[in-house]
Write a protein that holds these residues in place. Structure first.
Motif, PDB file in Angstrom:
ATOM      1  N   LYS A  31       1.453  -1.703  -3.126  1.00 28.91           N
ATOM      2  CA  LYS A  31       0.733  -2.259  -4.271  1.00 28.91           C
ATOM      3  C   LYS A  31       1.382  -1.836  -5.585  1.00 28.91           C
ATOM      4  O   LYS A  31       1.450  -2.624  -6.536  1.00 28.91           O
ATOM      5  CB  LYS A  31      -0.723  -1.813  -4.225  1.00 28.91           C
ATOM      6  CG  LYS A  31      -1.486  -2.340  -3.010  1.00 28.91           C
ATOM      7  CD  LYS A  31      -2.864  -1.710  -2.888  1.00 28.91           C
ATOM      8  CE  LYS A  31      -3.566  -2.167  -1.625  1.00 28.91           C
ATOM      9  NZ  LYS A  31      -4.885  -1.499  -1.436  1.00 28.91           N
ATOM     10  N   GLN A  35       2.923  -4.548  -8.174  1.00 32.19           N
ATOM     11  CA  GLN A  35       2.440  -4.576  -9.553  1.00 32.19           C
ATOM     12  C   GLN A  35       3.566  -4.330 -10.544  1.00 32.19           C
ATOM     13  O   GLN A  35       3.635  -4.961 -11.599  1.00 32.19           O
ATOM     14  CB  GLN A  35       1.332  -3.524  -9.730  1.00 32.19           C
ATOM     15  CG  GLN A  35       0.618  -3.563 -11.059  1.00 32.19           C
ATOM     16  CD  GLN A  35      -0.280  -4.777 -11.227  1.00 32.19           C
ATOM     17  OE1 GLN A  35      -0.422  -5.592 -10.316  1.00 32.19           O
ATOM     18  NE2 GLN A  35      -0.886  -4.906 -12.393  1.00 32.19           N
ATOM     19  N   ARG A  38       5.698  -7.590 -10.774  1.00 37.04           N
ATOM     20  CA  ARG A  38       5.028  -8.884 -10.863  1.00 37.04           C
ATOM     21  C   ARG A  38       5.541  -9.656 -12.081  1.00 37.04           C
ATOM     22  O   ARG A  38       5.832  -9.065 -13.133  1.00 37.04           O
ATOM     23  CB  ARG A  38       3.525  -8.694 -10.973  1.00 37.04           C
ATOM     24  CG  ARG A  38       3.049  -8.191 -12.334  1.00 37.04           C
ATOM     25  CD  ARG A  38       1.599  -7.753 -12.291  1.00 37.04           C
ATOM     26  NE  ARG A  38       1.047  -7.481 -13.618  1.00 37.04           N
ATOM     27  CZ  ARG A  38       1.245  -6.357 -14.296  1.00 37.04           C
ATOM     28  NH1 ARG A  38       1.989  -5.392 -13.778  1.00 37.04           N
ATOM     29  NH2 ARG A  38       0.690  -6.191 -15.494  1.00 37.04           N
ATOM     30  N   SER A  61      -4.121  -4.693  -8.131  1.00 40.13           N
ATOM     31  CA  SER A  61      -3.896  -3.784  -9.258  1.00 40.13           C
ATOM     32  C   SER A  61      -5.031  -2.775  -9.435  1.00 40.13           C
ATOM     33  O   SER A  61      -4.801  -1.639  -9.873  1.00 40.13           O
ATOM     34  CB  SER A  61      -3.709  -4.588 -10.547  1.00 40.13           C
ATOM     35  OG  SER A  61      -4.819  -5.429 -10.790  1.00 40.13           O
ATOM     36  N   LYS A  62      -6.244  -3.175  -9.073  1.00 41.37           N
ATOM     37  CA  LYS A  62      -7.381  -2.275  -9.271  1.00 41.37           C
ATOM     38  C   LYS A  62      -7.269  -1.027  -8.398  1.00 41.37           C
ATOM     39  O   LYS A  62      -7.890   0.003  -8.697  1.00 41.37           O
ATOM     40  CB  LYS A  62      -8.686  -3.014  -8.965  1.00 41.37           C
ATOM     41  CG  LYS A  62      -8.869  -3.426  -7.513  1.00 41.37           C
ATOM     42  CD  LYS A  62     -10.166  -4.182  -7.318  1.00 41.37           C
ATOM     43  CE  LYS A  62     -10.434  -4.501  -5.848  1.00 41.37           C
ATOM     44  NZ  LYS A  62      -9.362  -5.323  -5.242  1.00 41.37           N
ATOM     45  N   THR A  65      -4.532   1.658 -10.436  1.00 35.91           N
ATOM     46  CA  THR A  65      -4.569   1.826 -11.891  1.00 35.91           C
ATOM     47  C   THR A  65      -4.169   3.236 -12.317  1.00 35.91           C
ATOM     48  O   THR A  65      -3.619   3.424 -13.411  1.00 35.91           O
ATOM     49  CB  THR A  65      -5.981   1.520 -12.432  1.00 35.91           C
ATOM     50  OG1 THR A  65      -6.939   2.325 -11.718  1.00 35.91           O
ATOM     51  CG2 THR A  65      -6.326   0.054 -12.251  1.00 35.91           C
ATOM     52  N   ASP A  70       1.908  -0.374 -15.857  1.00 38.30           N
ATOM     53  CA  ASP A  70       2.443  -1.122 -16.999  1.00 38.30           C
ATOM     54  C   ASP A  70       3.208  -0.213 -17.950  1.00 38.30           C
ATOM     55  O   ASP A  70       4.244  -0.605 -18.507  1.00 38.30           O
ATOM     56  CB  ASP A  70       1.312  -1.838 -17.738  1.00 38.30           C
ATOM     57  CG  ASP A  70       0.858  -3.096 -17.014  1.00 38.30           C
ATOM     58  OD1 ASP A  70       1.347  -3.341 -15.893  1.00 38.30           O
ATOM     59  OD2 ASP A  70       0.013  -3.831 -17.556  1.00 38.30           O
TER      60      ASP A  70
END
Length: 463
Positions: A31, A35, A38, A61-62, A65, A70
Protein backbone atom coordinates in the motif's frame (compact mmCIF):
# COMPACT_ATOMS: atom_id res chain seq x y z
CA UNK A 1 -6.02 5.96 -13.41
CA UNK A 2 -2.83 4.04 -14.13
CA UNK A 3 -4.33 0.80 -15.39
CA UNK A 4 -2.92 1.18 -18.91
CA UNK A 5 -0.53 4.10 -18.49
CA UNK A 6 3.24 4.49 -18.41
CA UNK A 7 3.21 4.68 -14.64
CA UNK A 8 3.35 2.20 -11.76
CA UNK A 9 0.51 0.02 -12.98
CA UNK A 10 0.28 -2.48 -10.17
CA UNK A 11 1.85 -3.56 -6.91
CA UNK A 12 1.40 -7.27 -6.18
CA UNK A 13 1.84 -9.04 -2.85
CA UNK A 14 2.10 -12.69 -1.96
CA UNK A 15 -1.56 -13.73 -1.62
CA UNK A 16 -1.09 -15.75 1.59
CA UNK A 17 -3.10 -13.88 4.27
CA UNK A 18 -1.01 -15.02 7.21
CA UNK A 19 -1.31 -12.76 10.24
CA UNK A 20 2.41 -12.94 11.04
CA UNK A 21 4.65 -9.87 11.27
CA UNK A 22 6.53 -10.40 8.01
CA UNK A 23 3.37 -10.99 5.96
CA UNK A 24 1.75 -7.97 7.59
CA UNK A 25 4.77 -5.89 6.56
CA UNK A 26 4.32 -7.11 2.97
CA UNK A 27 0.70 -5.98 2.81
CA UNK A 28 1.47 -2.67 4.49
CA UNK A 29 4.33 -1.75 2.18
CA UNK A 30 2.42 -2.77 -0.93
CA UNK A 31 0.00 0.00 0.00
CA UNK A 32 2.90 2.36 0.73
CA UNK A 33 4.43 1.79 -2.73
CA UNK A 34 1.07 2.04 -4.48
CA UNK A 35 0.40 5.34 -2.73
CA UNK A 36 3.92 6.65 -3.32
CA UNK A 37 3.76 6.05 -7.08
CA UNK A 38 0.09 6.81 -7.71
CA UNK A 39 -0.59 9.22 -10.58
CA UNK A 40 -1.57 12.64 -9.20
CA UNK A 41 -3.40 13.88 -12.29
CA UNK A 42 -7.10 14.79 -11.88
CA UNK A 43 -7.75 13.37 -15.37
CA UNK A 44 -10.16 10.70 -14.16
CA UNK A 45 -12.58 13.14 -12.55
CA UNK A 46 -12.08 15.63 -15.38
CA UNK A 47 -13.03 13.07 -18.03
CA UNK A 48 -15.61 10.92 -16.28
CA UNK A 49 -17.08 13.21 -13.62
CA UNK A 50 -17.02 16.52 -15.50
CA UNK A 51 -14.38 17.77 -13.08
CA UNK A 52 -16.47 17.17 -9.99
CA UNK A 53 -15.12 15.34 -6.96
CA UNK A 54 -16.51 11.82 -6.42
CA UNK A 55 -19.05 11.44 -3.63
CA UNK A 56 -16.81 8.92 -1.86
CA UNK A 57 -13.46 7.26 -2.46
CA UNK A 58 -12.38 3.90 -1.09
CA UNK A 59 -8.60 3.55 -1.22
CA UNK A 60 -5.71 1.86 0.55
CA UNK A 61 -4.29 5.26 1.60
CA UNK A 62 -6.24 5.32 4.86
CA UNK A 63 -4.27 2.27 6.04
CA UNK A 64 -0.85 3.91 5.64
CA UNK A 65 -1.40 7.56 6.62
CA UNK A 66 1.18 7.22 9.42
CA UNK A 67 3.92 6.88 6.80
CA UNK A 68 3.42 10.49 5.61
CA UNK A 69 3.73 9.29 2.05
CA UNK A 70 2.93 12.55 0.27
CA UNK A 71 5.64 14.28 2.24
CA UNK A 72 8.10 11.52 1.32
CA UNK A 73 7.00 11.64 -2.31
CA UNK A 74 7.59 15.39 -2.62
CA UNK A 75 10.79 15.47 -0.57
CA UNK A 76 13.49 16.95 -2.82
CA UNK A 77 17.06 15.89 -2.07
CA UNK A 78 18.34 18.10 -4.88
CA UNK A 79 19.64 15.10 -6.86
CA UNK A 80 17.15 15.23 -9.71
CA UNK A 81 14.42 12.91 -8.47
CA UNK A 82 11.77 15.60 -8.11
CA UNK A 83 10.72 17.38 -11.30
CA UNK A 84 9.44 20.97 -11.59
CA UNK A 85 5.89 19.83 -12.28
CA UNK A 86 3.15 20.98 -9.94
CA UNK A 87 0.91 18.00 -10.71
CA UNK A 88 3.32 15.08 -11.09
CA UNK A 89 6.53 15.60 -9.07
CA UNK A 90 7.79 12.11 -9.91
CA UNK A 91 6.36 11.48 -13.38
CA UNK A 92 6.50 15.00 -14.80
CA UNK A 93 4.64 15.77 -18.01
CA UNK A 94 6.04 12.79 -19.93
CA UNK A 95 5.49 10.05 -17.35
CA UNK A 96 7.72 6.93 -17.71
CA UNK A 97 9.04 5.41 -20.93
CA UNK A 98 6.85 2.35 -20.30
CA UNK A 99 4.70 0.63 -17.68
CA UNK A 100 6.22 -0.23 -14.30
CA UNK A 101 5.43 -3.17 -12.01
CA UNK A 102 6.34 -4.02 -8.42
CA UNK A 103 6.15 -7.32 -6.50
CA UNK A 104 6.53 -7.68 -2.72
CA UNK A 105 7.03 -10.87 -0.71
CA UNK A 106 8.82 -12.50 2.23
CA UNK A 107 12.02 -14.60 2.08
CA UNK A 108 11.33 -18.02 0.63
CA UNK A 109 7.82 -17.31 -0.69
CA UNK A 110 7.91 -16.94 -4.47
CA UNK A 111 4.18 -17.34 -5.03
CA UNK A 112 4.26 -13.86 -6.56
CA UNK A 113 6.85 -14.60 -9.32
CA UNK A 114 8.90 -11.78 -7.84
CA UNK A 115 11.72 -11.97 -10.42
CA UNK A 116 9.35 -10.92 -13.22
CA UNK A 117 8.87 -7.37 -11.90
CA UNK A 118 10.58 -4.06 -12.62
CA UNK A 119 11.19 -3.90 -8.88
CA UNK A 120 11.02 -6.91 -6.58
CA UNK A 121 10.93 -6.21 -2.84
CA UNK A 122 11.68 -8.77 -0.12
CA UNK A 123 10.80 -7.90 3.48
CA UNK A 124 13.67 -8.47 5.93
CA UNK A 125 12.81 -8.83 9.63
CA UNK A 126 14.74 -9.73 12.78
CA UNK A 127 14.03 -12.85 14.81
CA UNK A 128 11.22 -11.03 16.63
CA UNK A 129 9.49 -10.17 13.37
CA UNK A 130 10.41 -6.48 13.57
CA UNK A 131 11.02 -4.86 10.20
CA UNK A 132 14.67 -4.04 9.51
CA UNK A 133 14.66 -3.30 5.78
CA UNK A 134 14.27 -4.75 2.32
CA UNK A 135 16.19 -6.70 -0.28
CA UNK A 136 15.63 -5.10 -3.68
CA UNK A 137 15.83 -6.66 -7.15
CA UNK A 138 15.39 -4.82 -10.45
CA UNK A 139 14.99 -5.37 -14.16
CA UNK A 140 12.52 -8.22 -14.51
CA UNK A 141 9.94 -8.37 -17.29
CA UNK A 142 8.59 -10.94 -19.74
CA UNK A 143 7.11 -9.18 -22.78
CA UNK A 144 8.85 -9.83 -26.10
CA UNK A 145 8.06 -9.88 -29.84
CA UNK A 146 8.52 -12.83 -32.16
CA UNK A 147 11.48 -12.50 -34.58
CA UNK A 148 12.84 -9.42 -32.80
CA UNK A 149 15.94 -10.53 -30.92
CA UNK A 150 16.32 -7.13 -29.30
CA UNK A 151 13.20 -7.95 -27.26
CA UNK A 152 13.44 -10.68 -24.64
CA UNK A 153 12.21 -11.99 -21.33
CA UNK A 154 14.44 -11.24 -18.36
CA UNK A 155 14.59 -12.21 -14.69
CA UNK A 156 15.46 -9.46 -12.22
CA UNK A 157 18.96 -8.92 -10.78
CA UNK A 158 19.72 -8.39 -7.11
CA UNK A 159 20.33 -4.67 -6.51
CA UNK A 160 21.01 -4.83 -2.76
CA UNK A 161 19.57 -4.10 0.66
CA UNK A 162 18.10 -0.89 2.06
CA UNK A 163 17.12 -0.07 5.68
CA UNK A 164 13.42 0.56 6.23
CA UNK A 165 13.85 4.30 6.80
CA UNK A 166 15.33 4.71 3.29
CA UNK A 167 12.98 2.51 1.30
CA UNK A 168 10.76 5.23 -0.18
CA UNK A 169 13.71 7.35 -1.27
CA UNK A 170 15.38 4.33 -2.88
CA UNK A 171 12.18 3.40 -4.71
CA UNK A 172 11.95 6.98 -5.98
CA UNK A 173 15.59 6.78 -7.09
CA UNK A 174 14.97 3.60 -9.10
CA UNK A 175 11.91 5.12 -10.75
CA UNK A 176 13.84 8.31 -11.57
CA UNK A 177 16.65 6.27 -13.12
CA UNK A 178 14.21 4.62 -15.49
CA UNK A 179 12.30 7.86 -16.10
CA UNK A 180 15.40 9.78 -17.13
CA UNK A 181 17.48 7.04 -18.80
CA UNK A 182 15.00 4.48 -20.13
CA UNK A 183 14.61 4.18 -23.90
CA UNK A 184 12.00 6.66 -25.13
CA UNK A 185 12.92 6.25 -28.80
CA UNK A 186 11.99 2.57 -29.27
CA UNK A 187 8.89 1.61 -27.34
CA UNK A 188 9.62 -2.12 -27.69
CA UNK A 189 12.78 -1.50 -25.64
CA UNK A 190 11.33 0.97 -23.17
CA UNK A 191 10.87 -1.29 -20.12
CA UNK A 192 13.39 -0.95 -17.31
CA UNK A 193 14.70 -4.46 -17.94
CA UNK A 194 16.41 -3.20 -21.09
CA UNK A 195 18.08 -0.35 -19.21
CA UNK A 196 19.37 -2.78 -16.56
CA UNK A 197 20.51 -5.20 -19.27
CA UNK A 198 22.30 -2.50 -21.26
CA UNK A 199 24.09 -0.96 -18.30
CA UNK A 200 24.63 -4.16 -16.31
CA UNK A 201 23.55 -4.40 -12.70
CA UNK A 202 26.71 -2.76 -11.29
CA UNK A 203 26.43 0.31 -13.50
CA UNK A 204 22.69 0.48 -12.91
CA UNK A 205 23.34 0.39 -9.17
CA UNK A 206 25.77 3.29 -9.58
CA UNK A 207 23.13 5.21 -11.53
CA UNK A 208 20.54 4.66 -8.81
CA UNK A 209 23.04 5.70 -6.14
CA UNK A 210 23.57 9.01 -7.97
CA UNK A 211 19.92 9.83 -7.23
CA UNK A 212 19.84 8.10 -3.84
CA UNK A 213 22.89 9.88 -2.45
CA UNK A 214 24.09 6.76 -0.60
CA UNK A 215 25.74 3.45 -1.34
CA UNK A 216 23.27 0.60 -1.58
CA UNK A 217 24.15 -2.13 0.90
CA UNK A 218 24.86 -5.70 -0.26
CA UNK A 219 21.96 -8.11 -0.71
CA UNK A 220 21.24 -9.96 2.52
CA UNK A 221 21.29 -13.74 2.41
CA UNK A 222 17.80 -15.21 2.77
CA UNK A 223 16.27 -18.69 2.84
CA UNK A 224 15.94 -20.54 -0.45
CA UNK A 225 12.97 -19.68 -2.63
CA UNK A 226 10.05 -22.07 -2.86
CA UNK A 227 7.02 -22.00 -5.11
CA UNK A 228 3.78 -22.29 -3.20
CA UNK A 229 0.33 -21.55 -4.56
CA UNK A 230 -1.24 -21.64 -1.04
CA UNK A 231 -4.02 -23.96 -2.15
CA UNK A 232 -5.99 -26.01 0.38
CA UNK A 233 -6.51 -25.31 4.08
CA UNK A 234 -4.09 -23.18 6.14
CA UNK A 235 -4.01 -21.75 9.64
CA UNK A 236 -4.10 -17.99 9.17
CA UNK A 237 -2.33 -17.24 12.47
CA UNK A 238 -5.12 -15.33 14.20
CA UNK A 239 -7.45 -18.21 15.06
CA UNK A 240 -9.01 -18.14 11.59
CA UNK A 241 -8.36 -20.32 8.52
CA UNK A 242 -7.92 -19.58 4.87
CA UNK A 243 -8.66 -21.85 1.94
CA UNK A 244 -6.93 -21.77 -1.42
CA UNK A 245 -9.42 -22.74 -4.13
CA UNK A 246 -7.87 -23.92 -7.40
CA UNK A 247 -9.43 -22.21 -10.43
CA UNK A 248 -8.26 -23.77 -13.66
CA UNK A 249 -6.84 -21.02 -15.89
CA UNK A 250 -8.66 -18.45 -13.76
CA UNK A 251 -12.04 -19.15 -15.33
CA UNK A 252 -14.88 -18.76 -12.82
CA UNK A 253 -17.86 -20.44 -14.44
CA UNK A 254 -20.83 -22.75 -14.11
CA UNK A 255 -20.66 -25.60 -16.62
CA UNK A 256 -22.80 -28.69 -16.17
CA UNK A 257 -22.24 -30.21 -12.73
CA UNK A 258 -19.21 -27.96 -12.19
CA UNK A 259 -20.69 -24.81 -10.62
CA UNK A 260 -17.81 -22.73 -9.30
CA UNK A 261 -19.53 -19.38 -9.80
CA UNK A 262 -22.59 -20.46 -7.84
CA UNK A 263 -20.47 -22.00 -5.08
CA UNK A 264 -18.60 -18.72 -4.55
CA UNK A 265 -21.89 -16.82 -4.44
CA UNK A 266 -23.28 -19.22 -1.80
CA UNK A 267 -20.13 -18.88 0.34
CA UNK A 268 -20.17 -15.07 0.17
CA UNK A 269 -23.92 -14.84 0.84
CA UNK A 270 -23.69 -17.27 3.76
CA UNK A 271 -20.46 -16.21 5.46
CA UNK A 272 -19.59 -12.79 3.95
CA UNK A 273 -15.94 -13.80 3.64
CA UNK A 274 -13.28 -11.71 1.85
CA UNK A 275 -11.50 -13.28 -1.10
CA UNK A 276 -8.04 -12.72 -2.55
CA UNK A 277 -7.09 -13.27 -6.19
CA UNK A 278 -3.80 -15.15 -6.39
CA UNK A 279 -0.99 -14.55 -8.93
CA UNK A 280 -1.66 -18.08 -10.22
CA UNK A 281 -5.25 -17.36 -11.31
CA UNK A 282 -6.86 -18.97 -8.26
CA UNK A 283 -8.83 -17.66 -5.28
CA UNK A 284 -8.04 -17.58 -1.58
CA UNK A 285 -10.99 -17.37 0.82
CA UNK A 286 -9.78 -15.85 4.09
CA UNK A 287 -10.96 -15.23 7.66
CA UNK A 288 -12.83 -18.55 7.87
CA UNK A 289 -14.08 -19.56 11.30
CA UNK A 290 -12.80 -23.12 11.99
CA UNK A 291 -16.33 -24.22 12.90
CA UNK A 292 -17.42 -23.41 9.32
CA UNK A 293 -14.73 -25.53 7.63
CA UNK A 294 -16.86 -28.67 7.18
CA UNK A 295 -19.83 -26.68 5.86
CA UNK A 296 -17.65 -24.85 3.31
CA UNK A 297 -16.15 -28.13 2.15
CA UNK A 298 -19.68 -29.48 1.69
CA UNK A 299 -20.73 -26.42 -0.33
CA UNK A 300 -17.76 -26.90 -2.64
CA UNK A 301 -18.40 -30.64 -3.00
CA UNK A 302 -22.11 -30.13 -3.63
CA UNK A 303 -21.23 -27.81 -6.51
CA UNK A 304 -18.87 -30.30 -8.18
CA UNK A 305 -15.53 -28.89 -6.98
CA UNK A 306 -12.75 -31.33 -6.15
CA UNK A 307 -10.70 -30.95 -2.96
CA UNK A 308 -7.16 -29.85 -3.75
CA UNK A 309 -5.83 -33.34 -2.97
CA UNK A 310 -7.75 -34.66 -6.00
CA UNK A 311 -6.57 -31.99 -8.45
CA UNK A 312 -3.87 -33.28 -10.80
CA UNK A 313 -0.56 -31.58 -9.87
CA UNK A 314 -0.01 -30.75 -13.56
CA UNK A 315 -3.27 -28.80 -13.63
CA UNK A 316 -2.55 -27.20 -10.27
CA UNK A 317 0.81 -25.88 -11.46
CA UNK A 318 -0.36 -24.83 -14.93
CA UNK A 319 -1.47 -21.44 -16.21
CA UNK A 320 -2.76 -20.15 -19.52
CA UNK A 321 -3.85 -16.72 -20.67
CA UNK A 322 -7.39 -16.20 -22.09
CA UNK A 323 -6.12 -15.73 -25.70
CA UNK A 324 -8.79 -16.43 -28.34
CA UNK A 325 -11.50 -15.27 -28.60
CA UNK A 326 -11.07 -12.61 -25.90
CA UNK A 327 -7.68 -11.05 -26.66
CA UNK A 328 -7.00 -9.04 -29.78
CA UNK A 329 -3.28 -9.84 -29.59
CA UNK A 330 -3.72 -13.62 -29.53
CA UNK A 331 -2.24 -15.56 -32.44
CA UNK A 332 -3.65 -18.91 -31.36
CA UNK A 333 -5.46 -20.67 -28.51
CA UNK A 334 -4.26 -20.89 -24.91
CA UNK A 335 -6.94 -21.20 -22.21
CA UNK A 336 -9.11 -23.43 -24.40
CA UNK A 337 -6.13 -25.55 -25.54
CA UNK A 338 -4.33 -26.00 -22.24
CA UNK A 339 -6.71 -28.65 -20.79
CA UNK A 340 -6.06 -30.86 -23.83
CA UNK A 341 -2.28 -30.42 -23.49
CA UNK A 342 -2.46 -31.22 -19.78
CA UNK A 343 -4.39 -34.41 -20.52
CA UNK A 344 -1.83 -35.42 -23.16
CA UNK A 345 1.04 -34.70 -20.79
CA UNK A 346 -0.59 -36.75 -18.04
CA UNK A 347 -1.03 -39.68 -20.44
CA UNK A 348 2.57 -39.40 -21.65
CA UNK A 349 4.02 -39.20 -18.13
CA UNK A 350 2.02 -42.23 -17.07
CA UNK A 351 3.12 -44.16 -20.15
CA UNK A 352 6.80 -43.42 -19.39
CA UNK A 353 6.44 -44.32 -15.67
CA UNK A 354 6.85 -40.69 -14.63
CA UNK A 355 3.43 -40.34 -13.03
CA UNK A 356 4.88 -38.75 -9.87
CA UNK A 357 6.75 -36.06 -11.81
CA UNK A 358 5.41 -32.53 -11.33
CA UNK A 359 6.26 -30.16 -14.17
CA UNK A 360 5.32 -26.47 -14.10
CA UNK A 361 3.76 -25.67 -17.50
CA UNK A 362 2.37 -22.46 -18.90
CA UNK A 363 0.82 -21.39 -22.19
CA UNK A 364 0.09 -18.10 -23.94
CA UNK A 365 -1.53 -17.26 -27.26
CA UNK A 366 1.13 -14.67 -28.16
CA UNK A 367 4.66 -13.68 -27.07
CA UNK A 368 3.63 -10.93 -24.63
CA UNK A 369 3.93 -13.25 -21.65
CA UNK A 370 0.73 -12.58 -19.70
CA UNK A 371 0.71 -16.08 -18.12
CA UNK A 372 4.45 -15.71 -17.43
CA UNK A 373 5.45 -18.63 -19.70
CA UNK A 374 9.13 -17.73 -19.85
CA UNK A 375 9.59 -18.64 -16.18
CA UNK A 376 8.05 -22.13 -16.57
CA UNK A 377 9.85 -25.45 -16.79
CA UNK A 378 7.93 -26.16 -20.01
CA UNK A 379 6.03 -23.50 -21.93
CA UNK A 380 4.08 -23.11 -25.13
CA UNK A 381 4.00 -19.64 -26.69
CA UNK A 382 1.62 -19.04 -29.57
CA UNK A 383 3.31 -17.90 -32.78
CA UNK A 384 0.56 -18.41 -35.34
CA UNK A 385 -2.63 -20.34 -36.06
CA UNK A 386 -2.40 -23.76 -34.37
CA UNK A 387 1.32 -23.30 -33.73
CA UNK A 388 3.50 -22.77 -30.66
CA UNK A 389 7.07 -22.06 -29.73
CA UNK A 390 8.40 -24.48 -27.09
CA UNK A 391 10.42 -23.09 -24.18
CA UNK A 392 12.37 -25.19 -21.69
CA UNK A 393 14.47 -24.82 -18.58
CA UNK A 394 12.75 -22.35 -16.33
CA UNK A 395 13.22 -22.91 -12.62
CA UNK A 396 10.61 -24.84 -10.60
CA UNK A 397 10.98 -22.06 -8.00
CA UNK A 398 10.65 -19.30 -10.65
CA UNK A 399 14.08 -17.63 -10.35
CA UNK A 400 15.30 -17.75 -13.97
CA UNK A 401 13.92 -17.59 -17.49
CA UNK A 402 13.56 -20.53 -19.85
CA UNK A 403 15.27 -20.80 -23.24
CA UNK A 404 13.62 -21.21 -26.66
CA UNK A 405 13.87 -24.83 -27.78
CA UNK A 406 11.59 -25.16 -30.79
CA UNK A 407 10.61 -22.27 -33.04
CA UNK A 408 7.42 -23.86 -34.36
CA UNK A 409 5.44 -26.82 -33.10
CA UNK A 410 2.11 -27.74 -34.64
CA UNK A 411 -0.54 -27.99 -31.98
CA UNK A 412 -0.92 -31.71 -32.78
CA UNK A 413 2.79 -32.51 -32.20
CA UNK A 414 2.98 -32.21 -28.42
CA UNK A 415 3.76 -35.87 -27.68
CA UNK A 416 6.28 -36.20 -30.53
CA UNK A 417 8.09 -33.10 -29.27
CA UNK A 418 8.08 -33.79 -25.54
CA UNK A 419 8.58 -37.58 -25.38
CA UNK A 420 12.27 -37.47 -26.45
CA UNK A 421 12.97 -34.77 -23.84
CA UNK A 422 11.37 -36.88 -21.11
CA UNK A 423 13.36 -39.91 -22.30
CA UNK A 424 16.61 -37.97 -22.02
CA UNK A 425 15.46 -36.76 -18.60
CA UNK A 426 14.94 -40.38 -17.48
CA UNK A 427 18.38 -41.46 -18.65
CA UNK A 428 20.50 -38.47 -17.64
CA UNK A 429 18.86 -36.71 -14.70
CA UNK A 430 20.73 -36.29 -11.44
CA UNK A 431 19.29 -37.35 -8.09
CA UNK A 432 16.18 -35.35 -7.22
CA UNK A 433 16.74 -33.05 -10.23
CA UNK A 434 13.60 -31.26 -11.41
CA UNK A 435 12.67 -31.28 -15.08
CA UNK A 436 13.35 -27.56 -15.55
CA UNK A 437 16.70 -27.77 -13.77
CA UNK A 438 17.70 -30.72 -15.96
CA UNK A 439 16.83 -28.87 -19.19
CA UNK A 440 18.73 -25.83 -17.98
CA UNK A 441 21.80 -27.93 -17.13
CA UNK A 442 22.07 -29.90 -20.39
CA UNK A 443 20.93 -27.09 -22.74
CA UNK A 444 19.13 -26.89 -26.07
CA UNK A 445 21.84 -28.39 -28.29
CA UNK A 446 22.14 -31.58 -26.25
CA UNK A 447 18.36 -32.01 -26.16
CA UNK A 448 18.12 -31.46 -29.92
CA UNK A 449 20.84 -34.04 -30.57
CA UNK A 450 19.16 -36.62 -28.35
CA UNK A 451 15.75 -35.96 -29.88
CA UNK A 452 17.07 -36.39 -33.42
CA UNK A 453 18.07 -40.03 -32.79
CA UNK A 454 15.34 -41.00 -30.35
CA UNK A 455 13.08 -43.92 -31.20
CA UNK A 456 9.52 -43.33 -29.91
CA UNK A 457 8.49 -45.69 -27.13
CA UNK A 458 12.03 -46.93 -26.48
CA UNK A 459 12.58 -45.40 -23.03
CA UNK A 460 10.63 -45.75 -19.79
CA UNK A 461 11.58 -45.03 -16.24
CA UNK A 462 12.11 -48.04 -13.98
CA UNK A 463 8.90 -48.41 -12.03
Amino acid sequence: VGACGDVSRNVVATPAPFETPEYQHVREYCKVFAQLFRPMTPAFSNIWLDGEEPASVEMWSKDVTHHNIDEAMKYDSGRGIILPDSTEPLYGDRYLPRKFKIGVTVPGDNSVDVYTNDIGVVVITNESGELEGFNIMVGGGLGRTHNKKNTFARAADHLGYVPKEDIMELMKSILASQRDHGNRDVRANARMKYLVHTLGIDNFRTLVESYFGKKIQPWREIKEWKYNDWMGWWDQGDGKLFYGLHVENGRVKDEGDFRLKTALRVIVDTYNLPMVMSPTQSIIIRDIDPKDKDDIEKILADHGLKPIEEVDPLNRLAMACPALPLCGLAQTEAERKMPDYLAQMRSLLNKMNLSDEEILMRMTGCPNGCARPYMAELAFVGDGPKSYQVWLGGSPVLTRTAFPFKAKMKNTDLEATVEPILAMFIQQRQNFEAFGDFCHRVGAEAIEAFSASYVPGSVKAIS
